[in-house]
Design a protein around this motif. Structure first.
Motif, PDB file in Angstrom:
ATOM      1  N   GLN A  90       0.837  -1.193   0.000  1.00 22.32           N
ATOM      2  CA  GLN A  90       0.000   0.000   0.000  1.00 22.32           C
ATOM      3  C   GLN A  90       0.879   1.253   0.000  1.00 22.32           C
ATOM      4  N   ASP A  91       1.855   1.276   0.875  1.00 16.29           N
ATOM      5  CA  ASP A  91       2.799   2.389   0.940  1.00 16.29           C
ATOM      6  C   ASP A  91       4.199   1.828   0.757  1.00 16.29           C
ATOM      7  N   THR A  92       4.731   2.038  -0.425  1.00 18.37           N
ATOM      8  CA  THR A  92       6.055   1.495  -0.707  1.00 18.37           C
ATOM      9  C   THR A  92       7.115   2.361  -0.049  1.00 18.37           C
ATOM     10  N   GLY A 148       3.993   9.018  -4.783  1.00 20.95           N
ATOM     11  CA  GLY A 148       3.410   7.741  -4.368  1.00 20.95           C
ATOM     12  C   GLY A 148       3.225   6.788  -5.548  1.00 20.95           C
ATOM     13  N   LYS A 151       6.586   5.450  -6.805  1.00 15.20           N
ATOM     14  CA  LYS A 151       7.090   4.418  -5.891  1.00 15.20           C
ATOM     15  C   LYS A 151       6.344   3.103  -6.088  1.00 15.20           C
ATOM     16  N   GLN A 152       5.028   3.242  -6.276  1.00 15.11           N
ATOM     17  CA  GLN A 152       4.227   2.035  -6.439  1.00 15.11           C
ATOM     18  C   GLN A 152       4.604   1.302  -7.732  1.00 15.11           C
ATOM     19  N   ALA A 175      -2.378   4.838  -5.433  1.00 16.11           N
ATOM     20  CA  ALA A 175      -1.582   6.060  -5.529  1.00 16.11           C
ATOM     21  C   ALA A 175      -1.411   6.525  -6.971  1.00 16.11           C
TER      22      ALA A 175
END
Ligand code: ATP
Ligand code: MG
Length: 230
Positions: A90-92, A148, A151-152, A175
């Protein structure tokens, strides 16, 4: 060691809490057949990402068990377990290193050509090519230099390169803007087709192709079925 042959994932009556006296998951059971896809939808805080953390054994289940190909994941080495699993989180959080290092992470000795192929598949190659140092560009502390969505997409490239038999997408497109979301959704669908996949999503519309969809509410499965049924 875990040797994944079929890639069946089974949660059996899983209970869990991060702290004593605050249970987060209650009697969660589901089976992802080899090569199949199960999706979990539910509101914020319902326990979706916790399921992924338990599969990776970042925490141990409080009750019940998790099996891969019939083997309790507590009985295998962490290294072999995590070698079989890929995640687009979800959050890399990236490592304070280069773009290439972050894509190749977990695959020492992989060639730059393979890194570039994975980046192309994840629709992040054009972005990287435009950076001053391209694949040698530093991403900064925890990846602060990137958005975001960027990164994803790097996390997706990493998962493509790792090519694990079992893959978890935790809100994999949350994201991303809608244009790259469509392209990446297609790539994720392609990835999901050839391996066992657990998809965590907020919206039912992104999980049309799942074999089964679980609706999680406050840590309990309150509904389950196909997309048409729900
Ligand atoms: P979201 O859709 O917002 O990502 P989620 O369904 O993935 O939500 P989880 O991250 O699984 O939710 O969290 C479930 C519950 O567990 C929440 O109430 C959360 O506050 C709690 N929780 C998560 N991580 C921890 C932790 N490390 N320690 C204590 N409680 C935690
Ligand atoms: Mg979550």
């Amino acid at each position: 060691d875990l040797a994944v042959s079929r890639g069946e994932v089974r949660f059996e009556h899983v209970d869990f809490g991060y702290e004593p006296n605050r249970q987060i998951l209650w009697d969660v059971s589901f089976t992802i057949s080899p090569g199949g896809t199960v999706a979990v939808v539910g509101g914020s805080g319902s326990g979706k990402s916790t399921l992924a953390r338990l599969l990776f054994r970042f925490y141990e289940v409080g009750g019940g068990r998790i099996l891969i190909d019939g083997v309790d994941i507590r009985e295998v080495s962490l290294r072999s377990l995590r070698a079989a699993l890929g995640i687009v989180p979800q959050d890399t959080i990236l490592f304070n290193d280069t773009v290439a290092y972050n894509i190749a992470y977990g695959r020492p000795g992989v060639s730059l050509a393979e890194v570039i192929d994975a980046a192309k598949a994840a629709h992040v190659h054009d972005f990287i090519s435009a950076l001053p140092n391209q694949y040698d560009a530093e991403v900064g502390e925890r990846g602060v230099m990137l958005s975001g969505g960027e990164k994803q997409r790097i996390a997706i490239a990493r998962a493509i390169l790792k090519n694990p038999p079992i893959l978890v997408f935790d809100e994999a497109t949350s994201a991303l803007d809608t244009r790259s979301e469509r392209a990446i959704q297609d790539e994720l669908d392609r990835l999901a087709k050839t391996r066992t996949t657990l998809i965590i999503a907020h919206r039912l519309s992104t999980v049309v192709d799942a074999d089964e969809i679980l609706v999680l509410e406050h840590g309990r499965v309150v509904e389950r079925g196909s997309h048409d049924h729900l």
